[in-house]
Design an enzyme around this catalytic site. Structure first.
Site, short mmCIF file in Angstrom:
data_model
loop_
_atom_site.label_atom_id
_atom_site.label_comp_id
_atom_site.label_asym_id
_atom_site.label_seq_id
_atom_site.Cartn_x
_atom_site.Cartn_y
_atom_site.Cartn_z
N GLY A 151 -5.83 2.25 5.01
CA GLY A 151 -4.48 1.73 4.86
C GLY A 151 -3.96 1.95 3.45
N CYS A 152 -2.66 1.77 3.28
CA CYS A 152 -2.04 2.02 1.98
C CYS A 152 -2.51 1.01 0.94
CB CYS A 152 -0.52 2.03 2.12
SG CYS A 152 0.16 0.64 3.05
N PHE A 153 -2.43 -0.28 1.25
CA PHE A 153 -2.91 -1.29 0.30
C PHE A 153 -4.40 -1.15 0.02
CE2 PHE A 153 0.97 -3.95 1.17
CZ PHE A 153 1.36 -4.10 -0.15
#
Length: 348
Positions: A151-153
Protein backbone atom coordinates in the site's frame (compact mmCIF):
# COMPACT_ATOMS: atom_id res chain seq x y z
CA UNK A 1 16.17 -9.00 -24.35
CA UNK A 2 12.87 -10.66 -23.44
CA UNK A 3 9.75 -8.62 -24.21
CA UNK A 4 6.56 -9.18 -22.20
CA UNK A 5 2.92 -8.61 -23.13
CA UNK A 6 0.98 -7.12 -20.23
CA UNK A 7 -2.57 -6.17 -19.33
CA UNK A 8 -4.24 -3.99 -16.73
CA UNK A 9 -7.41 -4.91 -14.87
CA UNK A 10 -8.99 -1.73 -13.53
CA UNK A 11 -7.50 0.47 -16.23
CA UNK A 12 -10.04 3.27 -15.73
CA UNK A 13 -8.86 4.24 -12.22
CA UNK A 14 -6.02 6.57 -11.28
CA UNK A 15 -3.52 3.77 -10.64
CA UNK A 16 -4.55 2.10 -13.90
CA UNK A 17 -4.00 5.31 -15.84
CA UNK A 18 -0.64 5.80 -14.15
CA UNK A 19 0.35 2.25 -15.12
CA UNK A 20 -0.48 3.09 -18.72
CA UNK A 21 1.55 6.32 -18.62
CA UNK A 22 4.60 4.55 -17.21
CA UNK A 23 4.33 1.42 -19.36
CA UNK A 24 4.21 3.51 -22.53
CA UNK A 25 7.82 4.50 -21.87
CA UNK A 26 8.93 1.00 -20.81
CA UNK A 27 11.50 -0.53 -23.18
CA UNK A 28 10.49 -4.18 -22.75
CA UNK A 29 6.74 -4.27 -21.97
CA UNK A 30 3.84 -3.79 -24.36
CA UNK A 31 0.24 -3.11 -23.32
CA UNK A 32 -2.07 -5.64 -24.96
CA UNK A 33 -5.23 -5.63 -22.82
CA UNK A 34 -7.07 -2.97 -20.82
CA UNK A 35 -9.93 -4.22 -18.63
CA UNK A 36 -12.65 -2.12 -17.02
CA UNK A 37 -15.98 -3.73 -16.32
CA UNK A 38 -17.61 -0.42 -15.37
CA UNK A 39 -16.67 1.31 -18.65
CA UNK A 40 -16.45 -1.67 -21.01
CA UNK A 41 -16.60 -0.79 -24.68
CA UNK A 42 -15.47 2.80 -24.34
CA UNK A 43 -12.20 4.08 -25.69
CA UNK A 44 -9.46 4.75 -23.21
CA UNK A 45 -9.32 8.32 -24.52
CA UNK A 46 -12.97 8.82 -23.55
CA UNK A 47 -11.93 8.25 -19.94
CA UNK A 48 -8.50 9.90 -20.21
CA UNK A 49 -8.18 12.36 -23.12
CA UNK A 50 -4.48 12.89 -22.35
CA UNK A 51 -3.74 9.62 -24.19
CA UNK A 52 -5.17 10.85 -27.52
CA UNK A 53 -2.82 10.07 -30.44
CA UNK A 54 -0.63 8.11 -28.02
CA UNK A 55 -2.56 4.90 -27.41
CA UNK A 56 -5.72 3.80 -29.21
CA UNK A 57 -7.36 0.98 -27.25
CA UNK A 58 -10.81 0.02 -26.03
CA UNK A 59 -11.60 -0.99 -22.48
CA UNK A 60 -12.69 -4.63 -22.44
CA UNK A 61 -14.58 -6.85 -20.02
CA UNK A 62 -12.80 -9.61 -18.09
CA UNK A 63 -12.63 -12.84 -20.09
CA UNK A 64 -9.98 -15.18 -18.72
CA UNK A 65 -9.61 -17.32 -21.85
CA UNK A 66 -9.15 -14.34 -24.14
CA UNK A 67 -6.80 -12.62 -21.71
CA UNK A 68 -4.68 -15.78 -21.32
CA UNK A 69 -4.17 -15.89 -25.09
CA UNK A 70 -2.90 -12.33 -25.20
CA UNK A 71 -0.82 -11.55 -22.09
CA UNK A 72 1.88 -13.00 -19.87
CA UNK A 73 1.49 -10.63 -16.92
CA UNK A 74 -1.48 -8.80 -15.44
CA UNK A 75 -1.61 -5.79 -13.17
CA UNK A 76 -4.67 -5.54 -10.93
CA UNK A 77 -5.57 -1.93 -10.09
CA UNK A 78 -9.01 -2.87 -8.81
CA UNK A 79 -10.91 -1.88 -5.66
CA UNK A 80 -10.37 -4.09 -2.61
CA UNK A 81 -12.39 -7.29 -2.69
CA UNK A 82 -12.20 -7.89 -6.46
CA UNK A 83 -8.76 -9.34 -7.19
CA UNK A 84 -9.02 -12.19 -4.66
CA UNK A 85 -11.88 -13.67 -6.72
CA UNK A 86 -10.16 -13.70 -10.12
CA UNK A 87 -6.38 -13.79 -9.64
CA UNK A 88 -6.42 -17.56 -8.94
CA UNK A 89 -8.03 -18.07 -12.38
CA UNK A 90 -5.16 -16.13 -13.95
CA UNK A 91 -2.48 -18.04 -12.05
CA UNK A 92 -3.99 -21.33 -13.21
CA UNK A 93 -3.58 -20.10 -16.78
CA UNK A 94 0.10 -19.36 -16.17
CA UNK A 95 -0.31 -15.57 -16.03
CA UNK A 96 1.90 -13.75 -13.55
CA UNK A 97 -0.07 -11.29 -11.41
CA UNK A 98 0.85 -8.08 -9.60
CA UNK A 99 -1.96 -6.96 -7.32
CA UNK A 100 -2.12 -3.29 -6.34
CA UNK A 101 -5.40 -3.66 -4.47
CA UNK A 102 -4.34 -5.19 -1.16
CA UNK A 103 -6.23 -8.48 -1.54
CA UNK A 104 -3.10 -10.58 -1.00
CA UNK A 105 -1.01 -8.46 1.38
CA UNK A 106 -2.15 -10.07 4.64
CA UNK A 107 -1.49 -13.72 5.41
CA UNK A 108 -4.43 -14.27 7.76
CA UNK A 109 -7.76 -14.51 5.93
CA UNK A 110 -9.69 -13.41 9.02
CA UNK A 111 -7.86 -10.09 8.93
CA UNK A 112 -9.70 -9.20 5.72
CA UNK A 113 -13.03 -9.36 7.49
CA UNK A 114 -11.77 -7.21 10.36
CA UNK A 115 -9.69 -4.63 8.49
CA UNK A 116 -11.10 -4.58 4.94
CA UNK A 117 -14.70 -5.55 5.53
CA UNK A 118 -14.94 -8.50 3.12
CA UNK A 119 -14.43 -12.24 3.28
CA UNK A 120 -11.46 -13.44 1.26
CA UNK A 121 -12.57 -16.12 -1.20
CA UNK A 122 -9.18 -17.75 -1.84
CA UNK A 123 -7.29 -17.74 1.45
CA UNK A 124 -5.07 -20.62 0.30
CA UNK A 125 -3.36 -18.18 -2.07
CA UNK A 126 -2.35 -15.75 0.69
CA UNK A 127 0.68 -17.87 1.58
CA UNK A 128 1.71 -18.00 -2.09
CA UNK A 129 1.87 -14.23 -2.52
CA UNK A 130 5.18 -12.38 -2.10
CA UNK A 131 5.02 -8.95 -0.51
CA UNK A 132 6.36 -6.57 -3.12
CA UNK A 133 8.44 -4.14 -1.08
CA UNK A 134 11.18 -4.21 -3.66
CA UNK A 135 13.99 -2.86 -1.49
CA UNK A 136 13.55 -5.67 1.04
CA UNK A 137 12.13 -8.66 -0.85
CA UNK A 138 14.03 -8.54 -4.13
CA UNK A 139 15.05 -12.20 -4.35
CA UNK A 140 11.62 -13.54 -3.43
CA UNK A 141 9.98 -11.18 -5.90
CA UNK A 142 12.22 -12.39 -8.71
CA UNK A 143 10.85 -15.93 -8.35
CA UNK A 144 7.21 -15.08 -7.69
CA UNK A 145 4.08 -15.69 -9.75
CA UNK A 146 1.92 -13.52 -7.47
CA UNK A 147 3.12 -10.24 -6.01
CA UNK A 148 1.15 -8.27 -3.45
CA UNK A 149 2.11 -4.69 -4.17
CA UNK A 150 2.45 -2.72 -0.91
CA UNK A 151 0.00 0.00 0.00
CA UNK A 152 0.98 3.64 -0.37
CA UNK A 153 1.18 4.46 3.35
CA UNK A 154 3.04 1.20 4.18
CA UNK A 155 5.60 1.91 1.45
CA UNK A 156 6.49 5.32 2.87
CA UNK A 157 6.31 4.08 6.46
CA UNK A 158 8.32 0.87 6.08
CA UNK A 159 11.12 2.39 4.02
CA UNK A 160 11.46 5.07 6.69
CA UNK A 161 11.21 2.81 9.74
CA UNK A 162 12.85 -0.49 8.88
CA UNK A 163 16.49 0.65 8.98
CA UNK A 164 16.00 2.14 12.45
CA UNK A 165 14.48 -1.14 13.61
CA UNK A 166 17.13 -3.28 11.91
CA UNK A 167 19.89 -1.32 13.59
CA UNK A 168 18.09 -1.52 16.94
CA UNK A 169 18.24 2.24 17.23
CA UNK A 170 14.65 2.59 18.47
CA UNK A 171 12.10 1.00 20.79
CA UNK A 172 9.81 -1.04 18.48
CA UNK A 173 6.77 -0.27 20.64
CA UNK A 174 7.31 3.48 20.66
CA UNK A 175 6.31 4.07 17.04
CA UNK A 176 3.85 6.88 16.31
CA UNK A 177 3.10 7.55 12.64
CA UNK A 178 1.48 10.75 11.38
CA UNK A 179 0.47 10.17 7.74
CA UNK A 180 -0.81 12.74 5.25
CA UNK A 181 -2.10 11.98 1.76
CA UNK A 182 -3.41 13.75 -1.30
CA UNK A 183 -6.94 13.20 -2.56
CA UNK A 184 -6.01 10.88 -5.45
CA UNK A 185 -5.42 8.17 -2.85
CA UNK A 186 -9.20 7.95 -2.45
CA UNK A 187 -9.59 6.86 -6.08
CA UNK A 188 -11.60 8.25 -8.97
CA UNK A 189 -15.07 7.13 -7.91
CA UNK A 190 -17.02 10.20 -6.72
CA UNK A 191 -17.42 10.40 -2.95
CA UNK A 192 -18.66 13.20 -0.74
CA UNK A 193 -15.43 13.23 1.28
CA UNK A 194 -13.30 13.88 -1.79
CA UNK A 195 -15.40 16.67 -3.33
CA UNK A 196 -13.49 19.91 -3.88
CA UNK A 197 -15.66 21.86 -1.45
CA UNK A 198 -15.09 19.21 1.24
CA UNK A 199 -11.31 18.94 0.78
CA UNK A 200 -10.26 22.48 -0.12
CA UNK A 201 -8.90 24.52 2.80
CA UNK A 202 -9.45 21.55 5.08
CA UNK A 203 -7.44 18.81 6.84
CA UNK A 204 -9.26 15.70 7.94
CA UNK A 205 -8.05 12.86 10.19
CA UNK A 206 -9.73 9.60 9.21
CA UNK A 207 -9.88 5.88 10.12
CA UNK A 208 -8.19 6.53 13.46
CA UNK A 209 -7.25 3.19 15.00
CA UNK A 210 -8.75 1.04 12.27
CA UNK A 211 -6.96 1.92 9.04
CA UNK A 212 -6.53 -1.15 6.83
CA UNK A 213 -2.80 -0.47 6.47
CA UNK A 214 -2.10 -1.01 10.18
CA UNK A 215 -1.84 -4.83 10.02
CA UNK A 216 0.19 -4.61 6.81
CA UNK A 217 2.79 -2.38 8.46
CA UNK A 218 2.93 -4.50 11.61
CA UNK A 219 3.20 -7.74 9.63
CA UNK A 220 6.06 -6.37 7.52
CA UNK A 221 7.96 -5.11 10.55
CA UNK A 222 7.73 -8.59 12.06
CA UNK A 223 8.87 -10.22 8.80
CA UNK A 224 12.02 -8.08 8.57
CA UNK A 225 12.96 -7.65 12.23
CA UNK A 226 11.12 -10.34 14.20
CA UNK A 227 9.52 -7.65 16.37
CA UNK A 228 5.80 -7.96 17.12
CA UNK A 229 4.70 -4.36 17.40
CA UNK A 230 1.57 -2.30 17.94
CA UNK A 231 1.89 0.98 16.10
CA UNK A 232 -0.06 4.19 16.54
CA UNK A 233 -1.06 5.24 13.02
CA UNK A 234 -3.22 8.23 12.10
CA UNK A 235 -3.89 9.33 8.54
CA UNK A 236 -4.95 12.76 7.30
CA UNK A 237 -6.47 13.86 4.02
CA UNK A 238 -5.02 17.15 2.86
CA UNK A 239 -5.95 19.44 -0.05
CA UNK A 240 -3.48 18.34 -2.71
CA UNK A 241 -3.73 15.86 -5.59
CA UNK A 242 -0.68 13.65 -5.14
CA UNK A 243 1.76 12.81 -2.42
CA UNK A 244 2.22 11.12 0.92
CA UNK A 245 4.25 12.31 3.88
CA UNK A 246 4.74 10.07 6.90
CA UNK A 247 6.34 11.65 9.95
CA UNK A 248 7.39 8.96 12.41
CA UNK A 249 8.20 9.60 16.05
CA UNK A 250 10.28 6.93 17.77
CA UNK A 251 12.13 6.54 21.07
CA UNK A 252 15.90 6.09 20.80
CA UNK A 253 17.24 3.18 22.84
CA UNK A 254 20.80 3.24 21.49
CA UNK A 255 22.95 6.30 21.91
CA UNK A 256 24.06 7.69 18.60
CA UNK A 257 24.61 10.97 16.85
CA UNK A 258 22.66 12.06 13.80
CA UNK A 259 25.82 11.38 11.78
CA UNK A 260 25.85 7.73 12.89
CA UNK A 261 22.14 7.18 12.25
CA UNK A 262 22.36 8.91 8.89
CA UNK A 263 25.34 6.80 7.84
CA UNK A 264 23.49 3.63 8.84
CA UNK A 265 20.55 4.59 6.60
CA UNK A 266 22.86 5.38 3.71
CA UNK A 267 24.53 1.98 4.09
CA UNK A 268 21.16 0.19 4.10
CA UNK A 269 19.98 1.91 0.93
CA UNK A 270 23.28 2.26 -0.92
CA UNK A 271 22.12 -0.10 -3.71
CA UNK A 272 18.51 1.13 -3.81
CA UNK A 273 18.21 3.54 -6.70
CA UNK A 274 14.74 4.71 -5.70
CA UNK A 275 15.39 5.52 -2.05
CA UNK A 276 17.20 8.79 -1.42
CA UNK A 277 18.43 9.55 2.08
CA UNK A 278 18.58 13.32 2.31
CA UNK A 279 21.66 15.09 3.69
CA UNK A 280 21.62 15.89 7.40
CA UNK A 281 19.41 18.90 8.06
CA UNK A 282 17.50 18.46 4.79
CA UNK A 283 13.89 17.33 5.26
CA UNK A 284 11.99 16.25 2.11
CA UNK A 285 8.69 17.61 0.84
CA UNK A 286 6.08 15.79 -1.24
CA UNK A 287 6.56 18.10 -4.21
CA UNK A 288 10.16 16.93 -4.48
CA UNK A 289 9.12 13.39 -5.48
CA UNK A 290 6.01 14.34 -7.49
CA UNK A 291 5.46 12.06 -10.51
CA UNK A 292 8.49 9.91 -9.68
CA UNK A 293 9.27 6.49 -8.19
CA UNK A 294 11.48 7.96 -5.47
CA UNK A 295 11.07 7.68 -1.73
CA UNK A 296 12.97 10.48 0.01
CA UNK A 297 13.84 10.15 3.70
CA UNK A 298 14.89 12.84 6.16
CA UNK A 299 16.24 12.16 9.66
CA UNK A 300 16.44 14.17 12.84
CA UNK A 301 17.79 13.11 16.23
CA UNK A 302 16.12 15.15 18.96
CA UNK A 303 18.66 14.95 21.78
CA UNK A 304 16.37 16.84 24.14
CA UNK A 305 13.67 14.14 24.02
CA UNK A 306 15.80 11.17 22.91
CA UNK A 307 13.68 10.71 19.83
CA UNK A 308 14.52 9.80 16.28
CA UNK A 309 12.12 11.61 13.94
CA UNK A 310 11.86 10.16 10.43
CA UNK A 311 10.16 11.92 7.54
CA UNK A 312 9.39 9.85 4.44
CA UNK A 313 7.73 11.14 1.26
CA UNK A 314 6.49 9.44 -1.90
CA UNK A 315 4.11 10.02 -4.78
CA UNK A 316 1.19 7.79 -3.78
CA UNK A 317 0.33 6.91 -7.39
CA UNK A 318 3.90 6.05 -8.43
CA UNK A 319 6.15 4.66 -5.68
CA UNK A 320 2.99 4.05 -3.66
CA UNK A 321 1.25 2.09 -6.42
CA UNK A 322 1.97 1.89 -10.17
CA UNK A 323 5.67 2.72 -10.18
CA UNK A 324 6.45 0.15 -7.52
CA UNK A 325 4.35 -2.39 -9.45
CA UNK A 326 6.51 -1.80 -12.53
CA UNK A 327 9.64 -2.00 -10.38
CA UNK A 328 8.39 -5.43 -9.28
CA UNK A 329 7.66 -6.42 -12.89
CA UNK A 330 11.26 -5.54 -13.72
CA UNK A 331 12.51 -7.84 -10.98
CA UNK A 332 10.24 -10.72 -12.07
CA UNK A 333 11.59 -10.50 -15.61
CA UNK A 334 15.26 -9.97 -14.76
CA UNK A 335 15.37 -6.49 -16.24
CA UNK A 336 17.16 -3.44 -14.92
CA UNK A 337 15.28 -2.37 -11.79
CA UNK A 338 14.81 1.16 -13.11
CA UNK A 339 13.55 0.21 -16.59
CA UNK A 340 10.72 2.57 -17.52
CA UNK A 341 11.05 4.45 -14.24
CA UNK A 342 14.21 6.51 -14.55
CA UNK A 343 12.65 9.95 -14.70
CA UNK A 344 13.18 12.96 -12.47
CA UNK A 345 10.35 14.32 -10.31
CA UNK A 346 8.09 17.02 -11.76
CA UNK A 347 8.59 20.41 -10.16
CA UNK A 348 6.93 22.68 -9.25
Amino acid sequence: MKYVKVGIVGANGYSGAELIRLLLQHPYASIEVLISNSTTGSLLTEQYPQFQDIIHMKLDTFNINEIASRVELLFFATPSGVANKIIPLCLEKGIKCIDLSGDFRLRNGDDYVHWYGFEHENVEYLSKAVYGLAEYNEEKIRNSQLIANPGCFPTATLLGLLPALQGEWIDPNSIIIDGKTGVSGAGRKPKVGSLFSEVNENVNAYKIGHHQHIPEIEQSIFDVTGNKVNISFTTHLIPMTRGIMCTMYTKLVKKGTIDEVHQYYEDIFKDSEFVRVRPIGNIPATKEVYGSNYCDIGLYVDERTDRLIIVSVIDNLVKGASGQAIQNMNLVNGWDRSAGLASAPIFP
